[in-house]
Design a protein around this motif. Structure first.
Motif, PDB file in Angstrom:
ATOM      1  N   LEU A 144      44.988  53.789  36.344  1.00 48.36           N
ATOM      2  CA  LEU A 144      45.773  52.911  35.492  1.00 48.36           C
ATOM      3  C   LEU A 144      46.979  53.651  34.918  1.00 48.36           C
ATOM      4  O   LEU A 144      48.061  53.073  34.765  1.00 48.36           O
ATOM      5  CB  LEU A 144      44.908  52.338  34.379  1.00 48.36           C
ATOM      6  N   GLU A 145      46.811  54.914  34.643  1.00 47.25           N
ATOM      7  CA  GLU A 145      47.921  55.720  34.120  1.00 47.25           C
ATOM      8  C   GLU A 145      49.079  55.753  35.115  1.00 47.25           C
ATOM      9  O   GLU A 145      50.241  55.491  34.771  1.00 47.25           O
ATOM     10  CB  GLU A 145      47.431  57.143  33.828  1.00 47.25           C
ATOM     11  N   ASN A 146      48.774  56.060  36.373  1.00 48.31           N
ATOM     12  CA  ASN A 146      49.826  56.140  37.392  1.00 48.31           C
ATOM     13  C   ASN A 146      50.372  54.761  37.752  1.00 48.31           C
ATOM     14  O   ASN A 146      51.557  54.624  38.076  1.00 48.31           O
ATOM     15  CB  ASN A 146      49.283  56.825  38.646  1.00 48.31           C
ATOM     16  N   ALA A 147      49.504  53.750  37.707  1.00 45.05           N
ATOM     17  CA  ALA A 147      49.943  52.396  38.053  1.00 45.05           C
ATOM     18  C   ALA A 147      50.921  51.848  37.028  1.00 45.05           C
ATOM     19  O   ALA A 147      51.896  51.175  37.378  1.00 45.05           O
ATOM     20  CB  ALA A 147      48.728  51.480  38.172  1.00 45.05           C
TER      21      ALA A 147
ATOM     22  N   VAL B  53      49.690  41.506  28.193  1.00 41.68           N
ATOM     23  CA  VAL B  53      48.273  41.211  28.022  1.00 41.68           C
ATOM     24  C   VAL B  53      47.537  41.747  29.247  1.00 41.68           C
ATOM     25  O   VAL B  53      48.143  42.035  30.281  1.00 41.68           O
ATOM     26  CB  VAL B  53      48.011  39.698  27.859  1.00 41.68           C
ATOM     27  N   LEU B  54      46.232  41.861  29.134  1.00 44.20           N
ATOM     28  CA  LEU B  54      45.419  42.318  30.264  1.00 44.20           C
ATOM     29  C   LEU B  54      45.001  41.136  31.129  1.00 44.20           C
ATOM     30  O   LEU B  54      44.927  39.993  30.673  1.00 44.20           O
ATOM     31  CB  LEU B  54      44.172  43.051  29.769  1.00 44.20           C
TER      32      LEU B  54
ATOM     33  N   SER C 297      38.902  48.976  33.654  1.00 48.99           N
ATOM     34  CA  SER C 297      38.629  49.573  32.335  1.00 48.99           C
ATOM     35  C   SER C 297      39.675  49.089  31.349  1.00 48.99           C
ATOM     36  O   SER C 297      40.825  49.540  31.388  1.00 48.99           O
ATOM     37  CB  SER C 297      38.658  51.101  32.393  1.00 48.99           C
ATOM     38  N   ALA C 298      39.268  48.200  30.459  1.00 48.46           N
ATOM     39  CA  ALA C 298      40.200  47.695  29.461  1.00 48.46           C
ATOM     40  C   ALA C 298      40.703  48.824  28.564  1.00 48.46           C
ATOM     41  O   ALA C 298      41.892  48.875  28.234  1.00 48.46           O
ATOM     42  CB  ALA C 298      39.534  46.606  28.623  1.00 48.46           C
ATOM     43  N   ALA C 299      39.819  49.725  28.182  1.00 49.85           N
ATOM     44  CA  ALA C 299      40.213  50.826  27.300  1.00 49.85           C
ATOM     45  C   ALA C 299      41.272  51.695  27.953  1.00 49.85           C
ATOM     46  O   ALA C 299      42.262  52.091  27.315  1.00 49.85           O
ATOM     47  CB  ALA C 299      38.988  51.656  26.925  1.00 49.85           C
ATOM     48  N   ALA C 300      41.080  52.011  29.246  1.00 51.51           N
ATOM     49  CA  ALA C 300      42.068  52.832  29.957  1.00 51.51           C
ATOM     50  C   ALA C 300      43.389  52.090  30.106  1.00 51.51           C
ATOM     51  O   ALA C 300      44.469  52.691  30.035  1.00 51.51           O
ATOM     52  CB  ALA C 300      41.526  53.235  31.325  1.00 51.51           C
ATOM     53  N   ALA C 301      43.328  50.771  30.316  1.00 50.32           N
ATOM     54  CA  ALA C 301      44.551  49.975  30.433  1.00 50.32           C
ATOM     55  C   ALA C 301      45.318  49.968  29.116  1.00 50.32           C
ATOM     56  O   ALA C 301      46.538  50.165  29.092  1.00 50.32           O
ATOM     57  CB  ALA C 301      44.214  48.554  30.868  1.00 50.32           C
TER      58      ALA C 301
ATOM     59  N   ILE D 251      54.547  50.187  25.787  1.00 48.23           N
ATOM     60  CA  ILE D 251      54.406  48.737  25.927  1.00 48.23           C
ATOM     61  C   ILE D 251      53.485  48.218  24.836  1.00 48.23           C
ATOM     62  O   ILE D 251      52.418  48.788  24.582  1.00 48.23           O
ATOM     63  CB  ILE D 251      53.855  48.390  27.328  1.00 48.23           C
ATOM     64  N   ASN D 252      53.889  47.135  24.206  1.00 46.27           N
ATOM     65  CA  ASN D 252      53.124  46.523  23.121  1.00 46.27           C
ATOM     66  C   ASN D 252      52.014  45.666  23.723  1.00 46.27           C
ATOM     67  O   ASN D 252      52.286  44.625  24.319  1.00 46.27           O
ATOM     68  CB  ASN D 252      54.060  45.670  22.260  1.00 46.27           C
ATOM     69  N   VAL D 253      50.762  46.108  23.591  1.00 47.70           N
ATOM     70  CA  VAL D 253      49.621  45.381  24.154  1.00 47.70           C
ATOM     71  C   VAL D 253      49.113  44.369  23.137  1.00 47.70           C
ATOM     72  O   VAL D 253      48.798  44.722  21.993  1.00 47.70           O
ATOM     73  CB  VAL D 253      48.474  46.340  24.531  1.00 47.70           C
ATOM     74  N   LEU D 254      49.013  43.123  23.556  1.00 43.53           N
ATOM     75  CA  LEU D 254      48.554  42.053  22.677  1.00 43.53           C
ATOM     76  C   LEU D 254      47.203  41.553  23.169  1.00 43.53           C
ATOM     77  O   LEU D 254      47.085  41.081  24.295  1.00 43.53           O
ATOM     78  CB  LEU D 254      49.576  40.908  22.663  1.00 43.53           C
ATOM     79  N   ASP D 255      46.188  41.692  22.322  1.00 40.13           N
ATOM     80  CA  ASP D 255      44.847  41.242  22.684  1.00 40.13           C
ATOM     81  C   ASP D 255      44.378  40.231  21.647  1.00 40.13           C
ATOM     82  O   ASP D 255      43.793  40.584  20.638  1.00 40.13           O
ATOM     83  CB  ASP D 255      43.865  42.407  22.824  1.00 40.13           C
TER      84      ASP D 255
END
Length: 285
Positions: A94-97, A113-114, A122-126, A135-139
């Protein structure tokens, strides 16, 4: 002969899958008529699905340059950053992606969003990779982007969505509401005051066979919210075809795309307009 035709179709479908995304356009009048902001440019991306052979990080970097050329005020990404399809020639962390997405440029930033694939990996890794990329992640939460409030609905396909919590977070911040969701399926439950919702997940069918149509849209509503612009009860839904692929590294009848949505001031007197066709340029009142 049938074998040669099949090989040709597969070759064409792979070439389509790795082609540069089409930039599609929509115009939505939703800013207050008295707003000092005449218009905003939202760039909408979905279903990146980084994996070999069709979407290595190097290709995503090229798409980011194409995205930046659209001069967006805000970038919204509707999840599924990786693909763990069985036929993948290479899988990336996920880091490289996600790292190439850190080069996206806009006035108000990038919001995401995921999707189901991110939760499956892995949601945590994402979350971690997205935040490191700036990037601002909104959950099931919200954030301001100038006069807009972006509500990020977590993935409905894996039952992580909480529409009520997202709407409360949006109301607490104020602003003109835009809802970002991986799946379009929550759209019927979205209240009328949320005039714009953006979603992916369906890939516009990804593989649409002549006479037969899409193998699947991965939506409980079939093709109702499958692709393009849908106007319903005064609300506008934009569903992107996405950038990458799932299951097979092929696209047939559903080219990769990104959407540039111009959000404009509402006219003081709006005339009713007919619903637009799917996958065209739109002006929505």
């Amino acid at each position: 002969m049938a074998i040669l035709i099949s090989i040709a179709i597969v070759g064409w479908a792979y070439r389509t899958a790795i082609s540069d995304p089409i930039v599609r356009f929509a115009t939505v009048e939703m800013l207050p008529a008295e707003s000092s902001q005449k218009q905003l440019r939202i760039l909408f991306l979905s279903d990146v699905h980084v994996a070999g052979p069709d979407m290595p990080p190097e290709r995503l970097s090229q798409i980011v340059r194409q995205a930046n050329a659209q001069r967006p005020d805000a970038v919204l990404i509707a999840g599924d950053f990786v693909s763990d399809k069985a036929l993948a020639t290479k899988r990336f962390s996920l880091e490289n992606a996600i790292a190439p997405l850190g080069d996206l440029k806009s006035r108000f930033g990038t919001f995401a969003v995921l999707g189901n694939h991110d939760h499956w990996r892995s949601a945590a890794a994402a979350y971690s990779a997205l935040r490191r990329a700036g990037i601002n992640v909104l959950d099931n939460s919200a954030a301001r982007a100038g006069p807009l409030v972006i509500g990020g609905l977590d993935d409905a396909f894996t039952h992580h969505d909480d529409l009520s919590a997202t709407l409360r977070a949006m109301a607490a911040l104020g602003g003109e509401p835009v809802l970002l969701s991986h799946s379009p399926d929550p759209f019927p439950r979205v209240p009328a005051e949320v005039k714009l919702m953006l979603a992916g997940h369906t890939h516009c069918g990804q593989i649409r066979l002549p006479l037969v149509g899409a193998i699947s849209y991965m939506s409980e509503y079939g093709d109702k919210y499958a692709c393009g612009v849908v106007i319903e009860h005064g609300k506008t839904l934009v569903v992107g075809a996405g950038l990458g692929t799932s299951l097979l590294p092929l696209r047939l009848g559903a080219v990769p795309d990104m959407w540039l949505i111009v959000v404009k001031r509402r006219s003081r007197s709006l005339m009713p307009r007919a619903e637009p066709p799917i996958n065209a340029a739109f002006r929505v009142g």
